[in-house]
Write an enzyme that holds these catalytic residues in place. Structure first.
Site, PDB file in Angstrom:
ATOM      1  CE  LYS A 191      -4.001   1.941   2.499  1.00 33.47           C
ATOM      2  NZ  LYS A 191      -4.902   1.810   3.666  1.00 33.47           N
ATOM      3  CB  SER A 211      -8.239   3.824   2.653  1.00 34.04           C
ATOM      4  OG  SER A 211      -7.417   3.127   3.574  1.00 34.04           O
ATOM      5  CB  SER A 266      -8.795   1.260   5.663  1.00 34.26           C
ATOM      6  OG  SER A 266      -9.401   2.521   5.537  1.00 34.26           O
TER       7      SER A 266
END
Lengths: 521, 95
Positions: A79, A187, A211
């Site tokens: 990420k 997210s 998330s």
């Protein structure tokens, strides 16, 4: 080559150790898959092909000598929130334009030390603020899952029966994929999409209010939010420091356990990293859950919850009961206050953490007539709408005269939310079962959600309590909705009892099976 | 509680975010929607409840008061938009 990308981490690990495949082969297979899929899915914001090949070569040398680490030669996506030395790290924000850190986050350092290979950086909501991956500066990630379309078509008699169900009246139901693009959740939308679409063997992600678990549920993958303090936050771009935790997204429960074992550590560089040895999570998989007490919180049965979510929950309860668990009804009375409390605490912490983006030390700078105008112009140009909205809320609730009414009240409510969990755990409940999300994946540019930020926030209604109380949670795929989209269940455990989560999630996985999207990209 | 455009502009300045008239108008509506949503916290009885200070009960870790890092000036300024001899360059602050 394409079958290499379909191996789970545990399968690839066995083949790499047995020298049936090489790290270079599997890495090349993933790089090719990314090259072909990324224009359609937008999961990666930076692909580190050269670095991946170098790392794979090193892994092959180690594997040849029988010296491979726990993740030797396993290609992973990271990420964009994780600091990676010399590599694009922008939290998918414009304000961090061009930022390439001179350091490596502890979590990714741990992965590389165990032999993992980095494929690139994954798309995400800007600064991890969002539930649809639409706030990224790099554009939305597309969910590899699409809704099924069942059209009734009248068939010319000569073609009756081709690939469909013939009905008496000469019509058939034609099954196709709807073209409407769906969000992967957020997210960690890039992480979830990349794992689900076979663009990495597993991915790192972070979870501040849901998330990891919400995108995992939207893509048919497994997502783990560990107990606060289990993974070091050092080197991860901070959003809300008392809520942020790193964790894995993987294709099955075992892979998630393997990844968490490597990601977690005791880190002197993070004062909130807890001094507890990291257990062998994989060993928990397959252990019977007979006699385990599973709590079903009545407050998670919310108004307007779709029927299929309730049905999924009941299925989950039945699976665990069939496996010998004792199902008990529980109450977590302050559940409904978790989301409003979160929308005070998280923006407050974010407004402080994001004060550092001022155009002086890194990233974007927009010139102004004096230093204040430079700050204001830089931040106006660098932050997206959702991030600005949260900084503004955070600044307001922390400002003079409002601190007690908002922030202090929210932190008190937070203690009550935590206490609710402590009470049920003290009463002997080992694990709590809930739906992971209140719906399946929704469409890109959903008008209702664009018009009302609170509507988007409600996506995290089942996951946010876990962050507020610092507990571990896992989202595990449990079925498909009538339109063929994946749905997940969530398990919540006692602090630092991630093993119970893996043990119980494996039972659900065994009963539910696994789910892969039909390839259209 | 709700905010007006004037308050939004003040908060934007505190947060060092330049806002146009249109931005401020739009943000006022958005912020009020969020503040309206969090209003329900007022109905919770919090008498005798301490505010949370640490989500995991733990003792603050302490480390030895020794130098473990340093001599990295070039690394520290490496990502800055404007530097000169390991200093960050900013518009003139002091007259």
């Amino acid at each position: 080559m394409s079958d290499l990308i379909h191996l789970t981490i545990s399968q690839a690990r066995a083949k790499l150790r047995a020298k049936e495949i090489t790290a270079t082969e599997i890495t090349e297979a993933y790089l090719l898959a990314i090259d072909r899929a990324n224009p359609a899915l937008n999961a990666y914001v930076a692909v580190t092909g050269d670095k991946a090949r170098d790392m794979a070569k090193t892994s092959d040398a180690r594997l040849l000598k029988g010296e491979g680490g726990a993740l030797e030669g396993i290609p992973l996506g990271i990420k964009d929130l994780f600091g990676t030395e010399g590599v694009h790290t922008q939290a998918c924000s414009h304000v961090l334009d061009g930022f390439k850190p001179r350091y490596e986050s502890t979590v990714t350092s741990n992965l590389w030390a165990d032999g993992a290979v980095m494929l690139g950086k994954l798309n995400m909501d800007e600064f991890a603020m969002g539930s649809s991956n639409e706030t990224s500066y790099y554009g939305p990630v597309i969910n590899p899952w699409r809704r099924l379309r069942l059209d009734t078509v009248v068939m010319p008699t000569t073609h009756q029966g081709d690939g469909g169900f013939v009905s008496a009246g000469g019509t058939k139901t034609q099954r196709s994929l709807d073209n409407a693009q769906l969000v992967p959740g957020g997210s960690s939308g890039g992480s979830a999409t990349a794992v689900s679409a076979f663009l990495c063997a597993g991915a790192t992600a972070t979870d501040t209010g849901g998330s990891i678990r919400q995108p995992a549920a939207f893509t048919g993958t497994v997502g783990v939010k560990p107990t606060y303090g289990r993974c070091s936050r050092w080197g991860i771009v901070a959003f809300a420091s008392s809520l942020d935790q790193a964790g894995p997204i993987a294709r099955d429960v075992r892979d998630a356990a393997i990844l968490l074992k490597s990601m977690a550590s005791v880190d002197p560089k993070d004062t909130t990293s807890v001094d507890r040895p990291v257990p062998d999570y994989e060993a928990a998989i397959g252990k019977p859950i007979k006699g385990m007490k599973v709590g079903i919180p009545k407050e998670y049965r919310v108004d307007g919850m779709p029927e299929e979510i309730e049905a999924l929950w009941q299925k989950g309860i039945a699976w665990l009961r069939d496996a010998g668990a004792e199902i008990v009804d529980i109450s977590l009375p302050h559940t409904k206050y978790a989301l409003p409390a979160y929308y005070i605490v998280a923006p407050a912490e974010a407004s402080s953490n994001l004060a550092r983006y001022d155009g002086v030390r890194y990233g974007l700078r927009v010139p102004g007539k004096d230093i204040v105008e430079m700050y204001e112009k830089t931040r106006a140009a660098g932050f997206g709408r959702e991030v600005k909205r949260r900084i503004m809320i955070g600044t307001y609730v922390l400002s003079a005269g409002y601190y007690d009414a908002y922030y202090l009240q929210a932190q008190k409510v937070r203690n009550l939310i935590k206490r609710d969990f402590e009470n049920v755990f003290a009463a002997g409940v080992d694990v709590i079962l809930t739906p992971a999300t209140p719906s399946a994946a929704f469409g890109i540019a959903d008008e209702d959600m664009a018009a009302d930020p609170v509507k988007m926030y409600l996506n995290d209604i089942f996951t946010v309590t876990v962050n507020m109380a610092g507990l571990p949670g896992i989202a595990v795929p449990a079925g498909l909705d009538p339109k063929g989209l994946p749905l997940g269940l969530q398990l919540i455990g006692r602090p630092f009892e991630e093993e119970t989560l893996f043990q119980t999630a494996a039972v659900i996985e065994q009963a539910a099976g696994s789910f892969q999207p039909e390839k259209w990209w | 509680m709700s905010v007006d455009v004037k308050t939004v502009k003040r908060v934007a300045h505190l947060a060092r975010i330049a806002v146009s008239e249109d931005d401020a108008e739009r943000m006022t509506g958005e912020l009020n929607a969020i503040l309206g949503f969090v209003e329900q916290l007022n109905e919770v009885d919090v008498s005798g409840v301490e505010p949370m200070t640490s989500v995991t009960p733990m003792e603050m870790k302490k480390r030895g008061d020794v130098v473990t890092d340093g001599n990295k000036a070039a690394d520290i300024v490496a990502n800055a938009p404007a530097t000169d001899e390991n200093f960050f360059l900013v518009p003139k602050v002091v007259e």
